[in-house]
Design a protein around this motif. Structure first.
Motif, PDB file in Angstrom:
ATOM      1  N   HIS A 151      11.452   3.932   2.160  1.00 24.28           N
ATOM      2  CA  HIS A 151      10.499   4.220   3.233  1.00 24.28           C
ATOM      3  C   HIS A 151       9.066   4.394   2.718  1.00 24.28           C
ATOM      4  CE1 HIS A 151      14.464   5.487   4.854  1.00 24.28           C
ATOM      5  NE2 HIS A 151      13.994   4.897   5.941  1.00 24.28           N
ATOM      6  N   ALA A 152       8.835   4.004   1.484  1.00 19.44           N
ATOM      7  CA  ALA A 152       7.539   4.238   0.857  1.00 19.44           C
ATOM      8  C   ALA A 152       6.491   3.228   1.306  1.00 19.44           C
ATOM      9  CB  ALA A 152       7.683   4.183  -0.661  1.00 19.44           C
ATOM     10  N   LEU A 153       5.262   3.693   1.407  1.00 18.73           N
ATOM     11  CA  LEU A 153       4.092   2.856   1.654  1.00 18.73           C
ATOM     12  C   LEU A 153       3.339   2.727   0.332  1.00 18.73           C
ATOM     13  CD1 LEU A 153       2.338   1.392   3.811  1.00 18.73           C
ATOM     14  CD2 LEU A 153       1.078   3.541   4.060  1.00 18.73           C
ATOM     15  N   ILE A 154       3.224   1.492  -0.169  1.00 20.79           N
ATOM     16  CA  ILE A 154       2.649   1.252  -1.491  1.00 20.79           C
ATOM     17  C   ILE A 154       1.205   0.758  -1.338  1.00 20.79           C
ATOM     18  CG2 ILE A 154       2.905   0.068  -3.690  1.00 20.79           C
ATOM     19  CD1 ILE A 154       5.274   1.894  -2.922  1.00 20.79           C
ATOM     20  N   LEU A 155       0.288   1.446  -1.982  1.00 18.82           N
ATOM     21  CA  LEU A 155      -1.125   1.063  -2.009  1.00 18.82           C
ATOM     22  C   LEU A 155      -1.394   0.334  -3.318  1.00 18.82           C
ATOM     23  CD1 LEU A 155      -2.562   4.533  -0.874  1.00 18.82           C
ATOM     24  CD2 LEU A 155      -1.640   2.702   0.561  1.00 18.82           C
ATOM     25  N   PHE A 156      -2.274  -0.659  -3.275  1.00 21.16           N
ATOM     26  CA  PHE A 156      -2.546  -1.399  -4.503  1.00 21.16           C
ATOM     27  C   PHE A 156      -3.977  -1.910  -4.529  1.00 21.16           C
ATOM     28  CE2 PHE A 156      -1.548  -4.737  -1.555  1.00 21.16           C
ATOM     29  CZ  PHE A 156      -2.234  -5.865  -1.991  1.00 21.16           C
ATOM     30  N   GLY A 157      -4.450  -2.212  -5.725  1.00 22.21           N
ATOM     31  CA  GLY A 157      -5.752  -2.843  -5.907  1.00 22.21           C
ATOM     32  C   GLY A 157      -5.559  -4.293  -6.305  1.00 22.21           C
ATOM     33  N   SER A 158      -6.452  -5.162  -5.849  1.00 21.31           N
ATOM     34  CA  SER A 158      -6.273  -6.607  -6.054  1.00 21.31           C
ATOM     35  C   SER A 158      -7.095  -7.166  -7.217  1.00 21.31           C
ATOM     36  CB  SER A 158      -6.608  -7.371  -4.771  1.00 21.31           C
ATOM     37  OG  SER A 158      -7.923  -7.089  -4.349  1.00 21.31           O
ATOM     38  N   TYR A 178       7.638  -5.705  -2.463  1.00 28.20           N
ATOM     39  CA  TYR A 178       7.559  -5.653  -0.999  1.00 28.20           C
ATOM     40  C   TYR A 178       8.912  -5.531  -0.292  1.00 28.20           C
ATOM     41  CZ  TYR A 178       6.089  -7.048   3.718  1.00 28.20           C
ATOM     42  OH  TYR A 178       5.869  -7.094   5.055  1.00 28.20           O
ATOM     43  N   PRO A 179       9.953  -6.282  -0.647  1.00 28.01           N
ATOM     44  CA  PRO A 179      11.224  -6.161   0.083  1.00 28.01           C
ATOM     45  C   PRO A 179      11.947  -4.834  -0.142  1.00 28.01           C
ATOM     46  CG  PRO A 179      11.130  -8.206  -1.183  1.00 28.01           C
ATOM     47  CD  PRO A 179      10.016  -7.335  -1.667  1.00 28.01           C
ATOM     48  N   ARG A 180      11.520  -4.081  -1.145  1.00 28.16           N
ATOM     49  CA  ARG A 180      12.228  -2.868  -1.527  1.00 28.16           C
ATOM     50  C   ARG A 180      11.620  -1.601  -0.928  1.00 28.16           C
ATOM     51  NH1 ARG A 180      14.794  -4.717  -6.632  1.00 28.16           N
ATOM     52  NH2 ARG A 180      13.909  -6.770  -7.104  1.00 28.16           N
ATOM     53  N   VAL A 181      10.473  -1.746  -0.243  1.00 20.57           N
ATOM     54  CA  VAL A 181       9.757  -0.589   0.286  1.00 20.57           C
ATOM     55  C   VAL A 181       9.451  -0.807   1.773  1.00 20.57           C
ATOM     56  CG1 VAL A 181       8.750  -0.086  -1.969  1.00 20.57           C
ATOM     57  CG2 VAL A 181       7.487  -1.525  -0.353  1.00 20.57           C
ATOM     58  N   SER A 182       8.813   0.169   2.393  1.00 17.06           N
ATOM     59  CA  SER A 182       8.487   0.051   3.816  1.00 17.06           C
ATOM     60  C   SER A 182       7.379  -0.966   4.068  1.00 17.06           C
ATOM     61  CB  SER A 182       8.077   1.412   4.374  1.00 17.06           C
ATOM     62  OG  SER A 182       7.628   1.319   5.714  1.00 17.06           O
ATOM     63  N   GLY A 202       0.029   7.751   1.457  1.00 14.24           N
ATOM     64  CA  GLY A 202       0.692   6.676   0.726  1.00 14.24           C
ATOM     65  C   GLY A 202       1.670   7.303  -0.241  1.00 14.24           C
ATOM     66  N   ASP A 203       2.586   6.479  -0.742  1.00 18.32           N
ATOM     67  CA  ASP A 203       3.619   7.011  -1.631  1.00 18.32           C
ATOM     68  C   ASP A 203       3.467   6.532  -3.065  1.00 18.32           C
ATOM     69  OD1 ASP A 203       5.485   8.375   0.424  1.00 18.32           O
ATOM     70  OD2 ASP A 203       5.045   6.406   1.281  1.00 18.32           O
TER      71      ASP A 203
END
Length: 265
Positions: A151-158, A178-182, A202-203
């Motif tokens: 159920h995690a929301l993953i934040l990232f930098g590009s 992506y398929p493993r998280v919310s 965010g998680d």
């Protein structure tokens, strides 16, 4: 360590600097390319940084500075008292009037962060932490979320300044996550991403290439809120040569991201 009155002075200074950002006209002038694609600096980055340094010198006269603009950089970051400054983290957002940029001030003693403040003037949100004393948002204690990885929301930098080097690896890694998280989010300010992990919005957060002014304050805030944090090789984040960040609210999520990253080193 900063005294309580000095910390309050830093808070007042960072809020005043936020006024420079929010009062900037929509038609920004004198925008010029920095080294690297999509890396911009404006007259406001420079003026906010000068304003901060001038104010911080009055609060801690003996301190030195490591800052993003104009090569304001101490040679011995690991000695004595050093302020680590990003005057506008999320300059591309600022240029686009996206409303998601921050001013970041970290304070280090002998190379270790002991205080951090990150201010988003658009939302009037001041995140802060003192080493060993927890993390705060506008004076209220904050903690990381308790959501599991699914159920995690993953934040990232590009990594926009190093597209050619990291593009394929980054988005392959993201496709694996992506398929493993919310869900995933790209917001454009590493300092705020770290603070958003700290307060549970965010998680986890990761970015391949950063500088100390991007993560010094936000990293401490995330740690004090209970996050697991390191560089992407698993090493201590708070060292002058750390160039990546991986941060998660829980060991389970951290371990997943670190494990998947092994494929893309």
């Amino acid at each position: 360590m900063l005294t309580g009155s000095q910390i309050n002075e830093v808070f007042a200074l960072i809020r005043r600097a936020g006024g420079i950002v929010t009062e900037a006209s929509a038609g920004l002038k004198h925008i010029k390319d920095k080294a690297g694609t999509a890396n911009y600096v404006t007259e406001y980055d420079v003026s906010v940084q000068a304003y901060l340094i001038d104010g911080l010198k009055k609060i801690v006269p003996s301190a030195r500075f490591l800052a993003e603009e104009n090569d304001v950089c101490t040679d011995d970051f690991d000695k004595g008292s050093v302020f680590v400054i990003d005057p506008i983290d999320g300059t591309a957002n600022f240029i686009s009037d996206f409303g998601h940029s921050a001013i970041s001030i970290g304070y280090c003693e002998n190379g270790r962060p002991v205080f951090g403040a990150v201010y988003n003037p658009y939302r009037d949100e001041l995140f802060s932490a003192v080493k060993g004393c927890g993390a705060m948002l506008n004076g209220n204690e904050i903690h990381v979320s308790s959501r599991d990885t699914e159920h995690a929301l993953i934040l990232f930098g590009s990594v926009p300044y190093y597209k050619e080097k990291y593009c394929h690896s980054l988005f392959s890694y993201l496709a694996d996550i992506y398929p493993r998280v919310s869900d995933v989010r790209r917001m454009g300010s590493a300092a705020l991403d770290l603070c958003y992990v700290a307060c549970g919005r965010g998680d986890a957060f990761f970015e391949y290439r950063l500088s100390p002014w991007d993560y010094c304050a936000g990293g401490l805030i995330a740690e004090e809120a209970g996050a697991v944090i390191s560089d992407m090789d698993g090493n201590d984040l708070h060292q002058p040569d750390a160039t990546s960040v991986i941060c998660a609210s829980a060991h389970e999520t951290y371990d997943l991201l670190m494990g998947l990253y092994e494929k893309y080193r």
